[in-house]
Design an enzyme around this catalytic site. Structure first.
Site, short mmCIF file in Angstrom:
data_model
loop_
_atom_site.label_atom_id
_atom_site.label_comp_id
_atom_site.label_asym_id
_atom_site.label_seq_id
_atom_site.Cartn_x
_atom_site.Cartn_y
_atom_site.Cartn_z
CG HIS A 48 -92.61 50.92 -51.39
ND1 HIS A 48 -92.37 52.14 -50.81
CD2 HIS A 48 -93.69 50.42 -50.75
CE1 HIS A 48 -93.27 52.37 -49.86
NE2 HIS A 48 -94.07 51.34 -49.80
CG HIS B 277 -95.58 52.26 -53.93
ND1 HIS B 277 -96.42 53.11 -54.60
CD2 HIS B 277 -96.16 52.01 -52.73
CE1 HIS B 277 -97.46 53.37 -53.83
NE2 HIS B 277 -97.34 52.71 -52.69
CD GLU C 104 -102.10 50.21 -51.96
OE1 GLU C 104 -100.93 49.80 -51.86
OE2 GLU C 104 -103.09 49.50 -51.71
CD GLN D 178 -94.86 46.18 -52.29
OE1 GLN D 178 -94.87 46.94 -51.33
NE2 GLN D 178 -95.73 45.22 -52.44
NE ARG E 27 -94.92 46.14 -47.81
CZ ARG E 27 -95.46 47.36 -47.61
NH1 ARG E 27 -96.42 47.52 -46.72
NH2 ARG E 27 -95.05 48.39 -48.29
CG PHE F 258 -103.88 51.09 -48.21
CD1 PHE F 258 -103.63 52.37 -48.66
CD2 PHE F 258 -102.83 50.35 -47.68
CE1 PHE F 258 -102.35 52.90 -48.57
CE2 PHE F 258 -101.56 50.88 -47.58
CZ PHE F 258 -101.31 52.16 -48.03
CG LEU G 214 -94.91 56.14 -51.15
CD1 LEU G 214 -94.70 54.99 -52.10
CD2 LEU G 214 -95.23 55.63 -49.77
NE ARG H 19 -98.46 49.08 -52.01
CZ ARG H 19 -98.00 49.49 -50.86
NH1 ARG H 19 -96.84 49.09 -50.41
NH2 ARG H 19 -98.72 50.32 -50.13
C1 LIG Z 1 -92.11 56.02 -47.94
C2 LIG Z 1 -92.65 54.78 -47.30
C3 LIG Z 1 -94.00 54.69 -46.98
C4 LIG Z 1 -94.51 53.54 -46.40
N1 LIG Z 1 -95.84 53.49 -46.11
C5 LIG Z 1 -96.34 52.38 -45.51
C6 LIG Z 1 -97.71 52.31 -45.14
O1 LIG Z 1 -98.49 53.24 -45.35
N2 LIG Z 1 -98.16 51.19 -44.54
C7 LIG Z 1 -97.34 50.13 -44.27
O2 LIG Z 1 -97.80 49.14 -43.70
N3 LIG Z 1 -96.03 50.18 -44.59
C8 LIG Z 1 -95.52 51.27 -45.19
N4 LIG Z 1 -94.18 51.31 -45.52
C9 LIG Z 1 -93.30 50.23 -45.06
C10 LIG Z 1 -93.04 50.38 -43.57
O3 LIG Z 1 -92.97 51.74 -43.24
C11 LIG Z 1 -91.75 49.70 -43.15
O4 LIG Z 1 -91.71 48.39 -43.62
C12 LIG Z 1 -91.62 49.68 -41.64
O5 LIG Z 1 -91.84 50.93 -41.08
C13 LIG Z 1 -90.26 49.15 -41.23
O6 LIG Z 1 -90.11 49.30 -39.85
P1 LIG Z 1 -88.90 48.62 -39.10
O7 LIG Z 1 -89.06 48.93 -37.67
O8 LIG Z 1 -88.79 47.19 -39.49
O9 LIG Z 1 -87.60 49.34 -39.71
P2 LIG Z 1 -87.21 50.90 -39.85
O10 LIG Z 1 -88.27 51.81 -39.44
O11 LIG Z 1 -86.64 51.04 -41.21
O12 LIG Z 1 -86.04 51.03 -38.79
C14 LIG Z 1 -84.79 50.38 -38.96
C15 LIG Z 1 -83.90 50.76 -37.80
O13 LIG Z 1 -82.72 50.00 -37.84
C16 LIG Z 1 -81.59 50.82 -37.58
N5 LIG Z 1 -80.43 50.19 -38.23
C17 LIG Z 1 -80.36 49.59 -39.44
N6 LIG Z 1 -79.13 49.10 -39.66
C18 LIG Z 1 -78.41 49.40 -38.58
C19 LIG Z 1 -77.05 49.17 -38.21
N7 LIG Z 1 -76.21 48.51 -38.99
N8 LIG Z 1 -76.64 49.65 -37.03
C20 LIG Z 1 -77.48 50.33 -36.20
N9 LIG Z 1 -78.78 50.55 -36.49
C21 LIG Z 1 -79.22 50.09 -37.67
C22 LIG Z 1 -81.99 52.16 -38.14
O14 LIG Z 1 -81.27 53.20 -37.52
C23 LIG Z 1 -83.47 52.22 -37.79
O15 LIG Z 1 -83.64 52.72 -36.48
C24 LIG Z 1 -93.65 52.46 -46.12
C25 LIG Z 1 -92.31 52.54 -46.43
C26 LIG Z 1 -91.81 53.68 -47.04
C27 LIG Z 1 -90.36 53.69 -47.42
#
Ligand SMILES: Cc1cc2nc3c(=O)[nH]c(=O)nc-3n(C[C@H](O)[C@H](O)[C@H](O)COP(=O)(O)OP(=O)(O)OC[C@H]3O[C@@H](n4cnc5c(N)ncnc54)[C@H](O)[C@@H]3O)c2cc1C
Length: 575
Positions: free
Chosen positions: A351, A240, A253, A238, A386, A118, A250, A286
């Site tokens: 993505h 995907h 990968e 990015q 990424r 991956f 999604l 990607r």
């Molecule tokens: C479908 C999918 C599959 C993926 N698969 C992978 C993978 O296999 N491996 C990998 O490494 N990465 C993967 N990614 C990317 C990865 O999942 C994300 O980059 C990562 O989980 C982001 O985590 P985070 O904690 O930064 O944000 P998030 O999990 O997006 O959380 C953001 C938080 O901020 C809060 N928030 C935002 N704005 C506000 C606001 N104005 N007021 C209050 N709260 C707010 C939301 O409520 C949420 O709780 C994937 C992404 C997607 C979309």
């Protein structure tokens, strides 16, 4: 006015990991999130999380240096090497921590954490939990937050689910707290804090064809942008390669990591015909695969409607059921096909947001007491592209670092609970804005303007861009902002007013979209995910630098900063 020593905004993996790090140091912390933490986009992550454990039964030797070089090369050399080294050196420790906290990783026959190919490594480096890794990790960390909440020996940890953060309160160059709206009542509240950490995730929903959750509007990047913190490298979006055709759900990968083939309408594994996909083929980075897929489709080798096939049939029923059960379910539910018997129709889709809130390797920003981590931040470890599996890792590594630094900052602060006046002023401004929005009597529905923005971004700011299209996008966004002056909100109540939330978030989305377009228009080269048809070469002489985009009422203002080099040499790009 509520008071917590540290406030974390975001209940995803980065936010919860940060909150634990704060509370471990016996500092009080609150987590605010516009959805319940377990509904954060992290929960949708499928394929896995990278760490150079070298656990694969065939015994591929791996170490943090290799992981670092792959990440830097994958970033098209725009990543800051010290940040990447920091992340890859801590990767193994963070994964073992998750294992010890109970994350049910898939296993090798001898019981070690299993890894799959991956994210550009070319061999298995990605730890996974079948194809629901984000779900498992987020639940693991959430369980720990519950444990921390119940621990009487420490200061409090409080969760505020379904609160929307609308504004930061900054006084001088210091962050004093924020204003948030309780969505159930529509009531505004001030939160005083010694330090604030933003872990608000990506901005995928600037685009209509995104794999991201609907909540990923970019508002979480707009709030600090409005407060004076630049957004960095926003032009790097990015795409995907494999999202379900027409739905953009999604298809991990990991499906290719397990051995899936990408096939055109001639039945060819077409990636073999492109020099840049190289030997890695389906597990090449990607940006490369998405571009080559788009070329196949535009040159007529796709299927009618514009898609290609992802063929998993040769993997066999048993492997698909064991390793990719979620993917099979998505195909059955959303496309009515079973990948055991039929190829999956796929197309590239938005993505991930490589850019974000400008911060240091210690997650500090230029406003004292304000930190950023996770997808919302730009540390920068992903540079122009990424690698798959590196963002879950980023959330764990930098979530913890942000929490540590914020807690230390609070513990050494001499003057506390400052800034009540700044908060009251921010509250008054926000209240006025909400009243004005609710009382607006124009003719435009905010959701229609949002849809127009998403279409415009797909059309002109997608996988391939050019000066003409980007200029049109820039003008189009200005027109949409103009249309925002003429909105109407039918429901005037404050409780669960979704139209009000859309209107408030739309303003943030449009400003963040402008930052993406401004950076893309200025960057006259092709690097990583940013592919300009009118400047098709990478130009290290002029563009090996980060874009910093500052908010001004007249529109984005750009500055640039140097990429931090390190021990790894820059390699030529294969075209
Ligand atoms: C479908 C999918 C599959 C993926 N698969 C992978 C993978 O296999 N491996 C990998 O490494 N990465 C993967 N990614 C990317 C990865 O999942 C994300 O980059 C990562 O989980 C982001 O985590 P985070 O904690 O930064 O944000 P998030 O999990 O997006 O959380 C953001 C938080 O901020 C809060 N928030 C935002 N704005 C506000 C606001 N104005 N007021 C209050 N709260 C707010 C939301 O409520 C949420 O709780 C994937 C992404 C997607 C979309």
């Amino acid at each position: 006015m509520r008071y917590h020593e540290v406030i974390v905004v975001g209940g995803g993996l980065a936010g919860l990991r940060a909150a634990i790090a704060v509370n471990e140091r016996n500092v009080s912390v609150a987590v605010l999130s516009k959805v319940h933490p377990l509904r954060s986009h992290t929960v949708a992550a499928q394929g896995g999380v990278n760490a150079p454990l070298g656990n694969h039964p065939r015994g591929h030797y791996d170490n943090w240096e290799k992981h670092a070089y792959d990440t830097i090369k994958g970033s098209d050399f725009l990543a800051d090497q010290d940040a990447v080294i920091r992340m890859t050196r801590e990767a193994a420790a963070r994964i073992l921590e998750m294992e010890h906290w109970g994350c049910p990783f898939s296993r090798t026959p001898e019981g070690k954490i299993a890894q799959r190919p991956f994210g550009g490594a070319g061999f298995p480096r990605t730890c996974y939990v079948a194809d629901t890794t984000g779900h498992a990790l987020l639940h693991t960390v959430y369980e720990q937050t519950v444990r921390f909440q119940q621990a009487a020996e420490r200061k409090e940890m409080v969760l505020y689910p379904e609160w929307l953060i609308t504004n930061l309160a900054v006084e001088g160059e210091e962050c004093r707290g924020l204003v948030a709206m309780e969505m159930a009542t529509g009531r505004l509240e001030t939160f005083l804090a010694e330090a604030v950490i933003f872990a608000t995730g990506g901005a995928g929903r600037l685009y209509g064809n995104s794999t991201n959750a609907l909540i990923n509007t970019g508002m979480g990047m707009a709030v600090p942008y409005w407060a004076g913190i630049p957004l960095k490298d926003m032009e790097f979006i990015q795409f995907h390669p494999t999202t379900l055709y027409g739905k953009n759900v999604l298809i991990t990968e990991g499906a290719r990591g397990e051995g899936g083939f990408l096939v055109n309408n001639k039945g060819e594994r077409f990636l073999a015909n492109y020099a840049d996909s190289g030997k890695a083929m389906e597990v090449a980075p990607r940006d490369i695969i998405s571009r080559n897929m788009t070329k196949e489709i535009t040159e007529g080798r796709g299927f009618e409607g514009g898609y290609l096939h992802l063929d998993l049939r040769h993997l066999g029923r048993e492997k698909i059921l064991a390793r990719l059960p979620g993917i099979r379910e998505i195909c059955l539910e959303f496309a009515g096909i079973d990948p055991i018997d039929e190829p999956i129709p796929v197309q590239p889709g938005q993505h991930y947001t490589m850019g974000g809130i400008d911060c240091t390797t210690e997650c500090e920003t230029r406003i004292k007491g304000f930190y950023a981590a996770g997808e919302a931040a730009c540390v920068s470890v992903h540079g122009a592209n990424r690698l798959g599996g590196n963002s879950l890792l980023e959330t764990l590594v930098f979530g913890q670092i942000a929490g540590d630094r914020a807690a230390e900052y609070v513990q050494t602060k001499t003057q506390r609970e400052q800034g009540k006046k700044a908060l009251e002023e921010t509250l008054a401004r926000t209240e006025e804005k909400i009243k004005k929005t609710l009382n607006s009597t124009g003719k435009e529905h905010p959701s229609k303007i949002r849809d127009a923005m998403q279409d415009l971004m797909v059309k002109d700011v997608g996988i391939f861009r050019n000066g003409q299209g980007l200029k049109e996008a820039s003008e189009g966004l200005r027109d949409l902002k103009e249309r925002c002056r003429d909105i109407k909100i039918n429901y005037k109540g404050r409780a669960w007013n979704q139209a009000l939330v859309i209107a408030l978030e739309l303003e943030g989305s449009l400003d963040v979209a402008e930052a993406v377009v401004a950076g893309a228009l200025a960057r006259e080269e092709s690097r990583g995910s940013h592919s300009r048809t009118d400047f098709s070469k990478r130009d290290d002489q002029n563009w090996l630098r980060h874009t910093l985009c500052f908010f001004t009422p007249e529109g984005p203002r750009l500055e640039y900063s140097e990429v931090r080099p390190g021990p790894f040499k820059i390699a030529e790009r294969k075209y």
